[in-house]
Each structure stands twice: as C-alpha cells, then as structure tokens.
Design an enzyme around this catalytic site. Structure first.
Site, PDB file in Angstrom:
ATOM      1  N   HIS A 269       0.877  -1.186   0.000  1.00 19.04           N
ATOM      2  CA  HIS A 269       0.000   0.000   0.000  1.00 19.04           C
ATOM      3  C   HIS A 269       0.910   1.231   0.000  1.00 19.04           C
ATOM      4  O   HIS A 269       1.682   1.411  -0.932  1.00 19.04           O
ATOM      5  CB  HIS A 269      -0.921  -0.119   1.225  1.00 19.04           C
ATOM      6  N   HIS A 308      -2.538  -2.478  -9.893  1.00 19.67           N
ATOM      7  CA  HIS A 308      -3.520  -1.903  -8.975  1.00 19.67           C
ATOM      8  C   HIS A 308      -4.758  -2.772  -8.965  1.00 19.67           C
ATOM      9  O   HIS A 308      -5.114  -3.342 -10.002  1.00 19.67           O
ATOM     10  CB  HIS A 308      -3.894  -0.472  -9.414  1.00 19.67           C
ATOM     11  N   ASP A 364       2.575   5.378  -6.912  1.00 17.72           N
ATOM     12  CA  ASP A 364       3.833   5.248  -6.174  1.00 17.72           C
ATOM     13  C   ASP A 364       5.051   5.124  -7.068  1.00 17.72           C
ATOM     14  O   ASP A 364       6.180   5.194  -6.591  1.00 17.72           O
ATOM     15  CB  ASP A 364       3.764   4.018  -5.257  1.00 17.72           C
TER      16      ASP A 364
END
Ligand code: CMC
Length: 443
Positions: A269, A308, A364
């Site tokens: 995460h 994702h 990210d």
C-alpha cells in the site's frame, strides 16, 4: 423493460429465487442467504477473500473507473483539482462534500491552522522512541496516543465533536510527521509557522535550521501541495477499509486513524513508494532493467509501483506525478533514478506479461523519485502519503458513522479446521509426526 432481478435456480432443491438487483448493479449478500436446502440450513454465503468483488458501503466521496483510468473527488476530475485547487481546499471538498466559497475557505484554513500545535507531552512521548525508529511506526503510535489527549473524541455521534477531531487530525498530522523526521535526525522540534501554507509550513517544520524564518521554495511547495491533492482519498483501499472497519466498533477516530496509518505502512500500500526507490537503486543502471523484468516475469519479484486492484489502465495520478517530477528537477537537479524508471516503464508497457495482466504504473511509481529529489529520506515517503490521506480517512469514517446501514464490520468465515475432539491431559498426548507438521505450519 427488463426486470431488475436475478433469477437463480438452486439445483440441489430445484427451487427458484428472485433476487433484486439494486442501483449500481449490486445484489445484497443477505439475499443469497435465503437460498437454503432446508429451513435449518444457514443459507448460502459468498466467499470473497480480499473483497475483490464485494462492495462494503455506498459512498459519495470518490469515484474511480479503473478501466478508463478516471478518478474524481466528489465529482471533480483529479486533473482539474491538481491543476487549479490546493490541498486544504480539496480536503474541505472531500470532508464536507462541496467546494468552499471564499468565506468558508478562510474559516476552514484558520480552523486547521489553529490545530497545528501538539501538546508538549506528545513531544515527550515521541522522544521515547528508539533513535532509529521508522517514522511510520512513530506515526502509528503517536496518532493512537492522541486518543488519550482528546477523550472528547469518543462522542462519535456528535457532529461538532466529529468536526473538531477532523480539524485536529488534519492540522496536527504534518506536525507529528515532521517531528518524527527531526527526531530521527537528532534535530530539535520546529514549531508550526501558521503564516505559511499547509505544505509550506510542513517543509519549514522539516527543514528549518538556524534561519529566523524558513522560506519554502514556491515550486517545491506547490509540487508537494499537488502531491497532497493526489493522495487525499482513493475510495475503499486497504487503509480506508481499516479506518471504516476499526471505526465500526465505535472507537474514537484517533484509534481508528492509527489503524489506517498501520495499514498504509505496508509495502503493498503506502509503503510501495519506498520499495520503488529501493528497487530502482538495486537495478542501479538502465542496462540492468531487462534483468529485473526477467525476474518479475519469472515470479521472483514484484515490480513495485506497478499494478492496482482497481486501475486496469494508467493510474491518472501517476501521469500527473510524472509531470511534476520534471518541474521539481528544475529546482533540485535531475534524480538519476528517473532514467531507470522510464526505461522500466517503457519495457513493461510493451511486454506481454504486463499487457495481458493490465499492469500499469500506479501513483507510487514516480512519487518516491520526487520525494528523494526534494531531500526526503526513504522512510518518510509513506508518511508523506499519510498526511494528505487523513482528510480521506476522516471523510470515509464520518460517512460510515452516519450511514444507518452500517454496523460493526464482522465478516463470516468458512471453517476448515478440526471437528469436535475431546481434550486429553498433556501427559497422555501422543505426538504423531503429522500433528507436529501441522503445528509447525502455524505462525
Ligand atoms: N509486478 C508483477 N506482477 C504483478 C504485479 C507487480 N507489481 N502486480 C500484480 N501482478 C500480477 C500478479 O502476480 C498476478 O499474476 P497471475 O495472474 O499470473 O497470478 C496478476 O498480476 C494479478 O495481480 P493480483 O496480485 O491479483 O492483483 P491485486 O489486485 O491483488 O494486487 C497490488 C494489487 C497493488 C497489491 C499489486 O499489483 C502489487 O503488489 N503491486 C506492487 C505494489 C504496489 O505498487 N503497491 C501500490 C499500490 S497503489 C497505491 C496504494 O494503494 O497504496
């Protein structure tokens, strides 16, 4: 017109059931429970580990279309907010549901700034952590400890109390995060400067040295503010789910937020941005990219910052982050890891393994490269995610508290353990090898 129902035949009994299809193309799991072999039967359950096809709530906060790569907060496209809004305004939108007018924005800003200071004992509490404590661990502990400073937060059904805790948490999160960083560097705590913007004050609390007043670089300040906007909410992700699930026990929001921060800490995460940089550093050079791709395709590694649960297209946040990276490099100089990241992305997007699985860069993938260029140590990356996500967590929590359909979160299970067996005294127990194997598998 087609009837909005699903007709199901249970072939065990030959019985037919008509299950209503509700708005949003959903059926209620409680209706499946009505499908039984006999009246004493528990009824059918759906099995969905990791909730990959289960909606846990109705929400008005964030919309994602994963196939199209669309993200909207309260209906506003993320691209427009990143271009025109600022973090505090976006936080207002997320928490309250509408963009503020000038008067309400000023009041909101003032109210958040009023809460940037932390109790001196929170500072002392933080000094108790080991010198090398990971700032995310410090954040989890300190946010949890805040519940002891604000016992009034237990009044979760009181609107004014919810509003106050929301302002406190949004206001204090940067202060705690900066204090965790200063502590890890052996530097003194810097008090908030409320003349600065939300992001500017955070930079001051992190990087102020002997100068009387810290002046943030406006490009870096804006870049950080946009990154805050991009990270403000993302519907039912792991940490939002933790916030709602823990909050559903009616605990105070500080305790629930500590759980959400803990969820965010994990490498799958919010911890992924730190892992991306570690991976890029390990690759070391553009010429080694193909080797890493080989390892990923061989199942030896995950390509961090890729993939994702919801996006099966380019994460719209990643596009914006990639653009910001170049604006930041104008000030800081280029982070050489960007070349490795670009090559990784180029090869991955052409490769069958990634194409078939619809694996694209997520938020990210490029954010860590910016944070590193701005001088943040890697351990601070997930903290930079937690600060803005606080507004999302509080909005998700408040929505859950007000939702009359919500109850304590309590999933069912499918028991696959031993049937009933009698207890035998320890000295009478035989030790079959199969039992030893079973025991060694546990934990
Ligand atoms: N690298 C290589 N293969 C991958 C990756 C990856 N990063 N992500 C998914 N896959 C493969 C996976 O092995 C599986 O292959 P197969 O069908 O052959 O078994 C397939 O793609 C489907 O993946 P999944 O594991 O079922 O997907 P998921 O929805 O359970 O996981 C995820 C989503 C984000 C946890 C995962 O993609 C991942 O671990 N990514 C790396 C960590 C990361 O970047 N996390 C940040 C997420 S975005 C920000 C946030 O939410 O915090």
């Amino acid at each position: 017109m087609a009837k909005n129902t699903l007709t199901v035949t249970d072939n065990r009994t030959g019985k037919q059931y008509e299950i209503p299809i509700e708005e949003g193309d959903v059926i209620r799991a409680s209706h499946i429970k009505e499908i039984k072999v006999s009246p004493s039967d528990f009824g059918l359950m759906s099995y969905d580990p990791a909730f990959s096809n289960t909606a846990s709530c109705r929400s008005k906060i964030t919309f994602i279309d994963g196939d199209q790569g669309i993200l909207r907060y309260r209906g506003y496209p993320i691209e427009e907010l990143a271009d025109k809004s600022n973090y505090l305004e976006t936080a207002y939108l997320i928490v309250k549901g509408e963009l503020p007018d000038v008067k309400h924005f000023r009041a909101w800003e003032q109210n958040i700034k009023k809460h940037t200071m932390v109790h001196e004992n929170i500072k002392k509490f933080m000094e108790g952590f080991r010198y090398d404590a990971h700032p995310m661990g410090v954040l989890v502990g300190t946010v949890g400890a805040m519940s002891t400073f604000y016992p009034d937060a237990k009044n979760i059904f009181d609107l004014e109390s919810r509003r106050l805790q929301t302002r406190r948490l949004i206001g204090k999160m940067p202060t705690i995060a900066a204090a965790a960083y200063r502590l890890s560097r052996g530097l003194p705590y810097v008090y908030p400067d409320n003349e600065l913007s939300y992001a500017g004050n955070f930079l001051a609390m992190l990087f102020k040295m002997t100068e009387l007043r810290y002046k943030p670089n406006p490009i870096l300040e804006r870049a950080l503010d946009v990154l805050f906007i991009l990270h403000a909410d993302h519907e039912q992700n792991c940490s939002a789910n933790a916030m709602r699930s823990v909050g559903s026990s009616q605990v105070d929001p500080y305790s629930a937020t500590a759980a959400a921060v803990a969820a965010l800490y994990g490498p799958l995460h919010g911890g992924a941005n730190e892992q991306v940089i570690r991976m890029l550093m390990e690759i070391g050079s553009v010429k080694n990219v193909a080797d890493m791709i080989k390892k990923v395709k061989g199942g030896e590694r995950l390509l961090m910052g890729f993939g994702h649960r919801v996006y099966k297209n380019y994460d719209p946040r990643a596009k914006i982050v990639k653009k910001i990276a170049y604006e930041v490099f104008e000030v800081t100089g280029k982070n050489p890891l960007i070349d490795i990241a670009l090559e990784l992305e180029r090869i991955a997007l052409e490769d069958d393994y990634f194409v078939k699985r619809k694996l694209y860069p997520n938020v990210d993938f490029y954010s860590g490269i910016i944070y590193q260029a701005m001088g943040f140590p890697m351990t601070m990356f997930p903290v930079l995610f937690a600060i803005p996500r606080t507004s999302g967590w509080m909005a998700q929590w408040a929505e859950m508290v007000r939702d009359p359909e919500q109850k304590i979160a309590r999933p069912r299970q499918i028991y696959v353990g031993e049937p009933t067996r009698p207890y035998s005294p320890i000295e009478a127990r035989l030790e079959p090898t199969s039992r030893e194997d079973a025991v060694s598998d546990n934990i």
